[in-house]
Design a protein around this motif. Structure first.
Motif, PDB file in Angstrom:
ATOM      1  N   GLY A 198       0.835  -0.984  -0.086  1.00  0.00           N
ATOM      2  CA  GLY A 198      -0.075  -0.131   0.021  1.00  0.00           C
ATOM      3  C   GLY A 198       0.918   1.211   0.054  1.00  0.00           C
ATOM      4  N   MET A 199       2.033   1.159   0.884  1.00  0.00           N
ATOM      5  CA  MET A 199       2.828   2.217   0.761  1.00  0.00           C
ATOM      6  C   MET A 199       3.350   2.507  -0.638  1.00  0.00           C
ATOM      7  N   TRP A 212       0.393 -16.760   2.352  1.00  0.00           N
ATOM      8  CA  TRP A 212      -0.690 -16.908   1.200  1.00  0.00           C
ATOM      9  C   TRP A 212      -1.170 -15.673   0.726  1.00  0.00           C
ATOM     10  N   LEU A 213      -1.734 -14.769   1.806  1.00  0.00           N
ATOM     11  CA  LEU A 213      -2.490 -13.539   1.620  1.00  0.00           C
ATOM     12  C   LEU A 213      -1.638 -12.570   1.169  1.00  0.00           C
ATOM     13  N   LEU A 262      -2.186 -10.842  -2.197  1.00  0.00           N
ATOM     14  CA  LEU A 262      -1.927  -9.408  -2.563  1.00  0.00           C
ATOM     15  C   LEU A 262      -0.803  -8.888  -3.217  1.00  0.00           C
ATOM     16  N   THR A 263       0.186  -9.264  -3.567  1.00  0.00           N
ATOM     17  CA  THR A 263       1.397  -8.898  -4.329  1.00  0.00           C
ATOM     18  C   THR A 263       1.027  -8.909  -5.642  1.00  0.00           C
ATOM     19  N   PHE A 269      -0.610  -6.810 -10.558  1.00  0.00           N
ATOM     20  CA  PHE A 269      -1.636  -6.370 -11.743  1.00  0.00           C
ATOM     21  C   PHE A 269      -2.419  -5.010 -11.836  1.00  0.00           C
ATOM     22  N   LEU A 270      -2.465  -4.613 -10.736  1.00  0.00           N
ATOM     23  CA  LEU A 270      -3.167  -3.231 -10.617  1.00  0.00           C
ATOM     24  C   LEU A 270      -2.461  -2.303 -11.203  1.00  0.00           C
ATOM     25  N   VAL A 271      -1.046  -2.344 -10.893  1.00  0.00           N
ATOM     26  CA  VAL A 271      -0.056  -1.306 -11.305  1.00  0.00           C
ATOM     27  C   VAL A 271       0.282  -1.422 -12.901  1.00  0.00           C
ATOM     28  N   ARG A 272       0.368  -2.595 -13.130  1.00  0.00           N
ATOM     29  CA  ARG A 272       1.041  -2.703 -14.486  1.00  0.00           C
ATOM     30  C   ARG A 272      -0.179  -2.969 -15.539  1.00  0.00           C
ATOM     31  N   ARG A 273      -1.216  -3.379 -15.373  1.00  0.00           N
ATOM     32  CA  ARG A 273      -2.113  -3.867 -16.259  1.00  0.00           C
ATOM     33  C   ARG A 273      -3.414  -3.161 -16.250  1.00  0.00           C
ATOM     34  N   THR A 274      -3.656  -2.040 -15.359  1.00  0.00           N
ATOM     35  CA  THR A 274      -4.962  -1.349 -15.364  1.00  0.00           C
ATOM     36  C   THR A 274      -4.844  -0.027 -15.491  1.00  0.00           C
ATOM     37  N   VAL A 275      -5.880   0.692 -16.010  1.00  0.00           N
ATOM     38  CA  VAL A 275      -5.942   2.171 -16.269  1.00  0.00           C
ATOM     39  C   VAL A 275      -5.520   2.749 -15.230  1.00  0.00           C
ATOM     40  N   PHE A 276      -6.133   2.350 -13.851  1.00  0.00           N
ATOM     41  CA  PHE A 276      -5.795   2.919 -12.515  1.00  0.00           C
ATOM     42  C   PHE A 276      -4.206   2.957 -12.175  1.00  0.00           C
TER      43      PHE A 276
END
Length: 321
Positions: free
Chosen positions: A65-66, A174-175, A179-180, A185-192
């Motif tokens: 998150g940081m 595992w969690l 989350l990693t 995926f969020l950083v590399r593959r999404t518009v956001f």
């Protein structure tokens, strides 16, 4: 001496400056692991490896998150207090079951994230000021909710989060892995993800380009707070008690260290997810190595400080290019 011969050392130095922030943490991690495998007794025993993974899992979660916050050229000093707040909320709602208690803890993190994001995006506060206020206020609220007392946790479903193994690994590990993958995926593959990198690279240019800068800023602070709340719940499940005065203490420093050592520049515009995980593992291994070899805690702190300075200097050199 020819011009090519003179320029070669400069080119090598430039390559090293580009290479060090990206791959240096992995080299250091492998080297320290190899050192321990050879010189540290019982280091490769599964019991020891398991302990290290359990201890580093919440740091990884908070650091993820940081990393997204720092990617927007921000900072979140409130993550430790969010962990404490989540830990204080869990016992209040545990009578309704583990799931409602965890849900309310996440809602508490969501509220803090919205406040942080609102102060930065709409009020225009510097991130360090806005989140510093929540660092103090968040733990204060946690202490009020808990009455300043340690509360034991006896719910078996919640305790299972901190003690159950799946395929030989603890649930918390595992969690952290899951989350990693999600954050990567969020950083590399999404518009956001592309927008948050653009905001961190040049906020004014992103605003002029029509990007929803405010929504992105609120989003990253909400995400950071939610991940911190998850870490707080895991901490409660692992120690089987809720202590608002101790849960999450100094976690903001551990998270920032992991992000910086992992190669994410404090100037924003880039997020290194795997580097952040490697940074957390490296700092955990440094501490474990010092303990195993009976070195004073002050020496471990000095070693960590040197690692941080090297990482920040390397990132500064890379940014200057």
């Amino acid at each position: 001496m020819t011009d090519a011969a003179v320029d070669r050392p400069r080119l090598d130095a430039a390559r090293l400056r580009r290479w060090l922030p990206v791959y240096g943490v992995y080299v250091a991690l492998v080297a320290l692991f190899a050192f321990n495998a050879v010189f540290t007794e019982r280091f490769l025993l599964w019991e020891n490896v398991r302990i290290q993974l359990v201890q580093v899992a919440p740091v990884v979660i908070v650091a993820l998150g940081m990393a997204v916050v720092i990617g927007t050229e921000g900072i979140d000093l409130s993550v430790g207090s969010v962990m404490a707040l989540a830990a204080a909320i869990v016992p209040i709602y545990l009578g309704y079951g583990a799931a409602p208690a965890v849900l309310m803890a996440l809602v508490g993190g969501l509220v803090v994230g919205l406040v942080n994001g609102g102060l930065v995006a709409y009020v225009g506060m510097q991130p360090i000021v806005a989140t510093l206020a929540l660092l103090v206020a968040g733990r204060g609220v946690a202490l009020v909710l808990s009455g300043g007392q340690l509360k034991e946790i006896r719910n078996p479903d919640l305790i299972a989060l901190g003690s159950t193994d799946l395929a030989g690994l603890p649930v918390s590990v595992w969690l952290a892995v899951a989350l990693t993958v999600v954050i990567g995926f969020l950083v590399r593959r999404t518009v956001f993800g592309r927008r948050l990198v653009a905001v961190g690279g040049n906020r004014r240019a992103a605003d002029l380009a029509g990007l929803p800068v405010r929504r992105v800023l609120i989003g990253v602070y909400v995400l950071s707070a939610l991940l911190a709340a998850v870490a707080g719940v895991l901490a409660v499940a692992r120690i089987q008690s809720s202590d608002a005065s101790q849960v999450g203490l100094l976690y903001e420093l551990s998270a920032i260290t992991a992000v910086v050592v992992g190669g994410t520049p404090l100037t924003g515009g880039r997020v290194r997810v795997l580097g952040t995980v490697a940074g957390a593992l490296l700092m955990q291994l440094v501490i474990a190595t010092m303990i195993k070899h009976d070195l004073k805690p002050s020496i471990a702190e000095m070693v960590q400080a040197v690692i941080i300075l090297v990482a920040v200097y390397a990132a500064r050199e890379r940014r200057a290019r």
